[in-house]
Design a protein around this motif. Structure first.
Motif, PDB file in Angstrom:
ATOM      1  N   PHE A 200      47.661 -17.628 -32.369  1.00 36.57           N
ATOM      2  CA  PHE A 200      48.809 -17.233 -33.188  1.00 36.57           C
ATOM      3  C   PHE A 200      48.477 -17.510 -34.645  1.00 36.57           C
ATOM      4  O   PHE A 200      48.010 -18.603 -34.984  1.00 36.57           O
ATOM      5  N   VAL A 201      48.731 -16.542 -35.510  1.00 36.85           N
ATOM      6  CA  VAL A 201      48.536 -16.752 -36.941  1.00 36.85           C
ATOM      7  C   VAL A 201      49.511 -15.867 -37.709  1.00 36.85           C
ATOM      8  O   VAL A 201      49.777 -14.725 -37.311  1.00 36.85           O
ATOM      9  N   GLY A 202      50.073 -16.396 -38.782  1.00 33.14           N
ATOM     10  CA  GLY A 202      50.909 -15.590 -39.656  1.00 33.14           C
ATOM     11  C   GLY A 202      50.042 -14.730 -40.563  1.00 33.14           C
ATOM     12  O   GLY A 202      48.960 -15.157 -40.983  1.00 33.14           O
ATOM     13  N   LEU A 203      50.498 -13.514 -40.860  1.00 34.82           N
ATOM     14  CA  LEU A 203      49.728 -12.649 -41.737  1.00 34.82           C
ATOM     15  C   LEU A 203      49.537 -13.293 -43.105  1.00 34.82           C
ATOM     16  O   LEU A 203      48.418 -13.318 -43.643  1.00 34.82           O
ATOM     17  N   ASP A 204      50.603 -13.842 -43.677  1.00 34.84           N
ATOM     18  CA  ASP A 204      50.480 -14.491 -44.981  1.00 34.84           C
ATOM     19  C   ASP A 204      49.588 -15.721 -44.902  1.00 34.84           C
ATOM     20  O   ASP A 204      48.819 -16.012 -45.831  1.00 34.84           O
ATOM     21  N   GLU A 205      49.658 -16.427 -43.801  1.00 31.52           N
ATOM     22  CA  GLU A 205      48.814 -17.603 -43.575  1.00 31.52           C
ATOM     23  C   GLU A 205      47.334 -17.211 -43.545  1.00 31.52           C
ATOM     24  O   GLU A 205      46.492 -17.840 -44.193  1.00 31.52           O
ATOM     25  N   ALA A 206      47.024 -16.143 -42.796  1.00 35.89           N
ATOM     26  CA  ALA A 206      45.643 -15.656 -42.736  1.00 35.89           C
ATOM     27  C   ALA A 206      45.167 -15.183 -44.100  1.00 35.89           C
ATOM     28  O   ALA A 206      43.999 -15.413 -44.481  1.00 35.89           O
ATOM     29  N   GLN A 207      46.043 -14.534 -44.851  1.00 37.42           N
ATOM     30  CA  GLN A 207      45.662 -14.070 -46.184  1.00 37.42           C
ATOM     31  C   GLN A 207      45.376 -15.237 -47.116  1.00 37.42           C
ATOM     32  O   GLN A 207      44.447 -15.178 -47.934  1.00 37.42           O
ATOM     33  N   ASP A 208      46.161 -16.307 -47.015  1.00 35.17           N
ATOM     34  CA  ASP A 208      45.910 -17.492 -47.830  1.00 35.17           C
ATOM     35  C   ASP A 208      44.586 -18.159 -47.461  1.00 35.17           C
ATOM     36  O   ASP A 208      43.867 -18.662 -48.324  1.00 35.17           O
ATOM     37  N   LEU A 209      44.268 -18.152 -46.179  1.00 31.22           N
ATOM     38  CA  LEU A 209      43.062 -18.826 -45.715  1.00 31.22           C
ATOM     39  C   LEU A 209      41.797 -18.002 -45.911  1.00 31.22           C
ATOM     40  O   LEU A 209      40.758 -18.527 -46.336  1.00 31.22           O
ATOM     41  N   TRP A 210      41.876 -16.708 -45.588  1.00 29.39           N
ATOM     42  CA  TRP A 210      40.646 -15.924 -45.411  1.00 29.39           C
ATOM     43  C   TRP A 210      40.558 -14.659 -46.257  1.00 29.39           C
ATOM     44  O   TRP A 210      39.561 -13.958 -46.191  1.00 29.39           O
TER      45      TRP A 210
END
Length: 329
Positions: A200-210
């Motif tokens: 599970f990952v949030g789209l905004d979370e993934a964008q912040d990370l990667w």
């Protein structure tokens, strides 16, 4: 849903720290507060409690201090129907604590969890019950950030190839920047997530990370190995990406009282759908319905619709789902 790799027996086991939580009541800046409300807060126990609400056998595995706050946490999780019989009581380390500070710009959270009982968790847990007979282990990216022993616990659990593990592993990225040394989270969380069965990952979370330009499909390129990748796009939709393609289900419209805990609730609903053998679309719907119950309350744990209403929501046509107002449920 065709998930022959998902064991059909044994409980779901959620592993991670749960803390006592203090928040001004009524909400106001901490320095102006005259009283504080005591509750409990922990991503993994949130998932466990919602799984119990869905009737899924579930255990929470962690450690607590031999103190009043630890007893409060253990009782709260147990009262939700979760098996807490394997939670370790540590006579030398305290139960973790968080304090919320509601401000005009948003709520700040202050953690007091260094050297907590749960920070001493390690890979030896994997050799014990209820892990050995589990159907699913659920971790979040919070646990490997707590200590080196906690990182070894999660890394060891994910070390064996997916086909050789006796259980499926669910991993919610759940990035908490304040817990990680600067610059270390992106690579570690990507490595761990790519070894799990369900992510599970949030789209905004993934964008912040990667990467700021990531989409659900490009996140899949970064994480090609999970059997199911669930990308949550806030209040808009959630998508499940598998080898059979992508399924997207719009989120339900609702009035948000507090967003904290909604991601955990979604994960629990989706996992409950997998365990029940629902279709991918129905599992996503169950995630959304469960998330709404968290969005409607100030705490992390709200009330689900009744069984008949829940089954109706899983079966209604897509066009009816898309215009549904969850405040009317």
């Amino acid at each position: 849903m065709n998930t022959p790799w998902l064991p059909l027996t044994g409980p779901v086991v959620c592993i991670g720290e749960t803390m006592a939580a203090l928040a001004p009541d009524p909400p106001r800046p901490l320095q102006d507060a005259e009283s504080l409300r005591l509750s409990v807060a922990g991503a993994e126990s949130n998932v466990a409690m919602y799984l119990a609400d869905h009737g899924i056998p579930v255990a929470w595995l962690s450690a607590l201090g031999d103190d009043a706050l630890g007893l409060r946490v253990r009782t709260a999780v147990a009262d939700a129907g979760v098996d807490v019989s394997h939670v370790r009581i540590d006579p030398h380390r305290p139960t973790g604590l968080l304090v919320k500070n509601p401000l005009t710009a948003g709520t700040r959270v202050h953690y007091y969890r260094s050297n907590s009982a749960a920070s001493a968790l390690g890979p030896e847990l994997l050799e014990q019950e209820p892990v050995r007979t589990a159907s699913v282990l659920h971790f979040t990216g919070i646990t490997p950030a707590l200590s080196s022993s906690c990182r070894r616990l999660v890394t060891r659990a994910l070390a064996a190839p997916a086909g050789e593990r006796p259980y499926a592993i669910s991993f919610d990225v759940n990035h908490r920047a304040a817990l990680w040394p600067a610059g270390t989270a992106p690579a570690m969380l990507r490595e761990l997530a790519d070894r799990a069965d369900i992510v599970f990952v949030g789209l905004d979370e993934a964008q912040d990370l990667w990467g700021a330009k990531l989409t659900a499909t490009s996140i899949r390129e970064l994480l090609p190995n999970p059997r199911i990748l669930v990308v949550k796009d806030g209040a808009r939709a959630a998508s499940a990406l598998t080898e059979e393609g992508i399924r997207t289900v719009p989120a339900l419209r609702t009035t948000v009282v507090e967003p904290v805990g909604a991601g955990d609730a979604f994960a629990a609903g989706f996992l409950a759908g997998l365990v029940r053998g629902l279709t991918m679309t129905q599992a996503l719907r169950l995630g959304h319905v469960t998330a709404v119950s968290a969005l409607k309350v100030t705490g992390d744990h709200g009330t689900l619709p009744g069984t008949e209403e829940m089954e109706r929501l899983l079966q209604i046509p897509a066009r009816e789902w898309e215009v549904l107002d969850a405040d009317q449920l």
